[in-house]
Write an enzyme that holds these catalytic residues in place. Sequence first.
Site, short mmCIF file in Angstrom:
data_model
loop_
_atom_site.label_atom_id
_atom_site.label_comp_id
_atom_site.label_asym_id
_atom_site.label_seq_id
_atom_site.Cartn_x
_atom_site.Cartn_y
_atom_site.Cartn_z
N ASN A 173 0.85 -1.19 0.00
CA ASN A 173 0.00 0.00 0.00
C ASN A 173 0.88 1.25 0.00
OD1 ASN A 173 -2.80 1.31 0.59
ND2 ASN A 173 -1.41 2.25 2.05
N ILE B 233 0.00 8.77 1.58
CA ILE B 233 0.70 10.00 1.98
C ILE B 233 0.11 10.47 3.29
CG2 ILE B 233 1.20 12.40 1.37
CD1 ILE B 233 1.21 11.50 -1.55
N ARG C 89 1.02 12.76 6.92
CA ARG C 89 1.97 13.71 7.49
C ARG C 89 2.67 13.09 8.69
NH1 ARG C 89 -2.27 18.08 10.15
NH2 ARG C 89 -2.26 17.23 12.27
N ARG D 17 0.80 9.97 11.23
CA ARG D 17 -0.61 10.35 11.38
C ARG D 17 -1.44 9.76 10.24
NH1 ARG D 17 -4.95 13.34 10.61
NH2 ARG D 17 -5.93 14.33 12.41
N GLY E 46 -5.12 2.89 4.15
CA GLY E 46 -4.47 1.61 3.91
C GLY E 46 -3.35 1.28 4.86
N ASP F 178 -3.68 23.24 9.17
CA ASP F 178 -4.04 22.25 8.17
C ASP F 178 -4.84 22.86 7.03
OD1 ASP F 178 -5.43 19.49 7.19
OD2 ASP F 178 -3.60 19.10 8.30
#
EC number: 4.1.1.98
Length: 488
Positions: free
Chosen positions: A172, A175, A177, A189, A195, A287
């Site tokens: 898997n 992306i 952070r 995180r 996945g 964020d």
Amino acid sequence: MQYRDLRDFIRGLEQRGELKRIQVPISPVLEMTEVCDRTLRAKGPALLFEKPTGFDIPVLGNLFGTPERVAMGMGAESTEELREIGKLLAFLKEPEPPKGLKDAWSKLPIFKKVVSMAPKVVKDAVCQEIVVEGDDVDLSQLPIQHCWPGDVAPLITWGLTVTRGPNKDRQNLGIYRQQVIGRNKVIMRWLSHRGGALDYREWCQKHPGQPFPVAVALGADPATILGAVTPVPDTLSEYAFAGLLRGNRTELVKCRGNDLQVPATAEIILEGVIHPGEMAPEGPYGDHTGYYNEVDSFPVFTVERITHRQKPIYHSTYTGRPPDEPAILGVALNEVFVPILQKQFPEIVDFYLPPEGCSYRMAVVTMKKQYPGHAKRVMLGVWSFLRQFMYTKFVIVTDDDINARDWNDVIWAITTRMDPKRDTVMIDNTPIDYLDFASPVSGLGSKMGLDATHKWPGETTREWGRVIVKDEAVTRRIDELWDQLGID
């Protein structure tokens, strides 16, 4: 045009005037965010900071700061061509049985191409030219951005995390952070449905107490990076999809310390493990919502080894109130989503994720309505069909005479075709982004669907209004006379 690695992409961007080299020293602490934010809002180029303050590793920022550069990274010449990528994914996701021998032969090249793009494993790779291990591992040597004044620590943002569950052959890619909390430790995180988190959970169940292998690739080629954020069918690996985009097989190399395979041409690789039960409070960080998120606990990734190319490049970004790179990615990938949705729901004419809606929190759908209740079926389908939309809070559905990408049109439809009580669908206790502090419970909240379509018999007992349409003959006559009127 296809790009073999990140450096090839940088050269291609530079030749097109889409990349600017910055030789003035700029600090990764706050300053790069300011420069990249101004550049992105001006629809400016990708930026290669060649002299980041305090470091000798260049930083690549604003790489996907325009939809056009996202398209280039996916091997397309324009954002319009992304629809063709979406059509391919729609076909692979729901392949139809051939209608006959001729149809079967016509589809054979597609399947042959997919099969031929299986990743290629190599023994030697540039991502392992330099190896740093054990006590020599020190993440502070990387120019990791500290993006906002209230951020708690430097944050790895474009790390391509590679995992494999105990019962799976396929790896898997995700992306997530990663907050730096020590010379060799970061907080991973990942949300519970992603996945990597699922692979980790399965590992802990099958191998309780044993370290979970993880690798993070920084600075992979653009097709591999974008493949990790695209709705690839479960039957197709992200590496194989990247090969389709690139036009040649993705080269992988086995990690030095585990069996995971990473992009051979990546700039930097972090290898290590997550020790079950080792958790740490993550955040706060600014964020994509435009706010600082609340602190929450996530697993700790211990970096045992760093391998990298000679003179590596560190790929980074920031997230904040739109527009930011995630919002721009959303605009571009929107064109990939449309054919996938249309394959399942042919009545959909257009689908739009307004970037102001933080990439995915609001969707506007236009459709050819065919029966009472049809709009509600479509909105429920949007929420359930692709996992990318499980966090979409608001879905607006309207008719195909409305331009989904024009707020003037959409607001007119909402205010003239909706009764708030009858045409609003509310769903409670559904999955919501953990970063959404507006929800009453972290990770769990409500969704709203707005049916802004013309109402059919059975949906209303009233005579429905007719849209005002100009007289075409009069319009043509005034067009001919317009210059004589002296108004403009």
